[in-house]
Design a protein around this motif. Structure first.
Motif, short mmCIF file in Angstrom:
data_model
loop_
_atom_site.label_atom_id
_atom_site.label_comp_id
_atom_site.label_asym_id
_atom_site.label_seq_id
_atom_site.Cartn_x
_atom_site.Cartn_y
_atom_site.Cartn_z
N GLU A 15 -88.47 92.38 -50.10
CA GLU A 15 -88.22 92.65 -51.39
C GLU A 15 -87.21 93.72 -51.60
O GLU A 15 -87.31 93.95 -52.47
CB GLU A 15 -89.77 92.64 -51.63
N LYS A 19 -87.77 91.38 -64.50
CA LYS A 19 -88.71 90.31 -63.62
C LYS A 19 -89.20 89.14 -64.48
O LYS A 19 -88.91 87.59 -64.10
CB LYS A 19 -89.81 90.93 -62.82
N LYS A 41 -94.38 92.14 -53.61
CA LYS A 41 -93.28 93.54 -52.47
C LYS A 41 -94.29 93.44 -51.68
O LYS A 41 -95.35 94.08 -52.39
CB LYS A 41 -93.01 94.28 -53.80
N ASN A 53 -92.35 84.95 -55.81
CA ASN A 53 -91.44 85.45 -55.16
C ASN A 53 -90.83 87.05 -55.53
O ASN A 53 -89.84 87.23 -55.28
CB ASN A 53 -90.05 84.43 -54.99
N THR A 54 -90.98 86.70 -57.08
CA THR A 54 -90.45 88.04 -58.53
C THR A 54 -91.31 89.39 -58.52
O THR A 54 -90.52 89.99 -58.02
CB THR A 54 -89.85 87.13 -59.81
#
Length: 511
Positions: free
Chosen positions: A489, A243, A231, A227-228
């Motif tokens: 994102e 991040k 993109k 999720n981090t």
């Protein structure tokens, strides 16, 4: 019941079980052992009983304070870090706050309990008072740091689950996550086998439940990693320091689950003082890097299928949107001619407010039929539509003295945006935040620059019963889905609700 509510209920159940376990430990074996340690030192049963009671109150109070710190960090610190996207400062800020609070707790604890270094597993340690206090300070600081990390972890998971569509989790599919779990379990089992060389089969079998627990935890962290670091279904290493800081701090939150589950059993004296904190951090860092690499490499080789899946979803979403728009374009010329006729009648009868309202409605309908069919429009046109909607609603509320309306909209705003992403939150505020006989308020604040636009809408919450007819239209959940498809994102969408107020916040990157 929504996923976020299920998660919150699960957290409450786990907390109840945690405190029940700690209380049981203090009342039985650990309490008995601690009593014997104090009795050996003081040779007084009365004093031993007093310090046993103090020890129980002390430990339960520590857990309650740490729980409060975790809640505060999840409620306030996480929100600010997520909104301002400045996770790179999270670790130094957390370390500083942990040191200050750790020092305060250490001074308070050493003042209340002169035998603070004694636990159920050790007696009086042969160390200087300065060194004992130094390790008390270190221990309390670590506890605070882990509590903050745990709070941020819970808030991150709640934030992911609050979305109706968990993008990474759902796009990858169950097969991907089963395979991810299997990889983590294999690696964890190999680590145990390497560390405990020469163990028997029965000894190795005892490590299987631990490996399963660690694998489950690291698989959850994989969800956060992806999720981090992704993109548009591709790996993205921009803002790397930001991040990696976020992932590291959330990983420490996962470590804290294991630590606090056994914390009461840890020795404070000889065992605790002889454990090298640096080696523990090194091992944690190695595991963090290892599982981060495994997650990203696995995702890299699966990304082609993921992008095809996303493209298909966008195509289906556009098709559904086009059908909805076609259905809404029924006899537009008839509607405009009718509005023009009503506008002329209102002017002839000298009803300027009615004429103004009809004009605003006509402009909004023109926007819906012309601008709303485009993929992107000027942000100023979207804001113009918002102004017309607010002005039209203000005419309705002029006679209602109970409603306080505050509007702050920056203009002009450069850039383009997909239409009808901002207005649903304002519609929701006027629809559900206004009462005819109770004090009500609506606060609307829109900010913009060349990089992003943000809208914050806060209104009173009157707990109206939602009818089927009121649920028609775009709605906030549909906005959430459109944001996932159109601005992956590149957006932030959060909703906060309590007994008195309802607040929605949206932030969209325009570049």
């Amino acid at each position: 019941m929504k996923k976020a509510q299920i998660f919150q209920l699960s957290v409450i159940v786990v907390l109840i079980m945690f405190f029940a376990e700690k209380y049981f430990q203090l009342e039985t074996l650990h309490g008995y052992e601690y009593y014997n340690r104090i009795l050996d030192i003081t040779q007084s049963e009365q004093v031993a009983k007093q310090f046993l009671l103090l020890y129980k109150v002390q430990k339960l109070s520590e857990y309650l304070v740490l729980l409060a710190i975790a809640f505060a960090s999840s409620r306030f610190l996480f929100t600010k870090l997520e909104l301002k996207t400045k996770w790179y400062i999270s670790i130094p800020v957390t370390l500083f706050a942990s040191s200050i609070l750790g020092l305060i707790f250490s001074l308070l604890l050493s003042f209340i309990n002169p035998y603070y270094s004694i636990t159920a597993n050790n007696g009086l340690a042969n160390y200087s008072e300065i060194r004992m206090f130094s390790h008390l300070f270190l221990r309390q600081s670590i506890h605070v740091f882990l509590a903050i990390s745990l709070g941020l972890l819970f808030k991150q998971l709640e934030s992911l689950l609050s979305k109706n569509d968990i993008k990474i989790l759902n796009l990858l599919g169950a097969r991907y996550w089963v395979f991810e779990f299997a990889i983590h379990f294999t690696v964890t089992s190999l680590i145990f086998a390497f560390v405990q060389v020469g163990q028997t089969r029965s000894q190795f079998a005892l490590t299987v439940p631990i490996s399963l627990s660690i694998s489950l935890a690291t698989t959850v962290m994989s969800l956060i990693f992806l999720n981090t670091f992704t993109k548009n279904a591709q790996l993205d290493f921009s803002k790397f320091a930001d991040k990696i800081s976020k992932c590291w701090l959330l990983t420490m939150g996962m470590v804290s689950l294991l630590y606090f589950s056994v914390e009461l059993n840890l020795h404070f004296g000889d065992r605790y003082l002889n454990v090298s904190i640096s080696s523990m951090l090194i091992i944690t860092a190695i595991l963090f890097i290892l599982f981060l690499i495994i997650t990203l490499v696995h995702f890299y080789f699966s990304s082609k299928n993921i992008r095809e899946n996303i493209a298909l979803r966008v195509e289906l979403g556009d098709t559904s949107s086009s059908l909805a728009q076609l259905k809404s374009q029924i006899n537009p010329h008839f509607l405009f001619n009718s509005l023009n006729s009503i506008y002329g009648i209102a002017l002839a009868e000298k009803s300027p407010k009615t004429a103004d309202g009809v004009q605003k409605l006509s402009e909004m309908m023109r926007f819906m039929l012309k601008e709303n069919t485009q993929e992107k429009i000027s942000l100023n046109k979207e804001i113009e539509y918002i102004h017309n909607y607010i002005d039209l609603q203000s005419l309705r509320l002029d006679t209602n003295k109970h409603v306080q309306l505050n509007v702050s909209i920056e203009q002009p705003c450069d850039g383009n945006i997909s239409p009808m992403l901002l207005i649903p939150m304002i519609e929701n505020a006027f629809k559900h935040g206004v009462s005819i006989d109770k004090p009500s308020f609506i606060d609307i604040a829109l900010k913009c620059n060349e990089h992003y636009v943000s809208l914050n809408v806060k209104n009173s919450n009157h707990h109206k019963e939602k009818k089927v007819a009121e649920e028609s239209g775009i709605g906030l959940e549909n906005v959430r889905k459109r944001l996932e498809l159109l601005y992956p994102e590149k957006h932030l969408f959060q909703v906060y609700e309590n007994e008195e107020t309802y607040e929605a916040f949206i932030k969209i990157e325009l570049a």
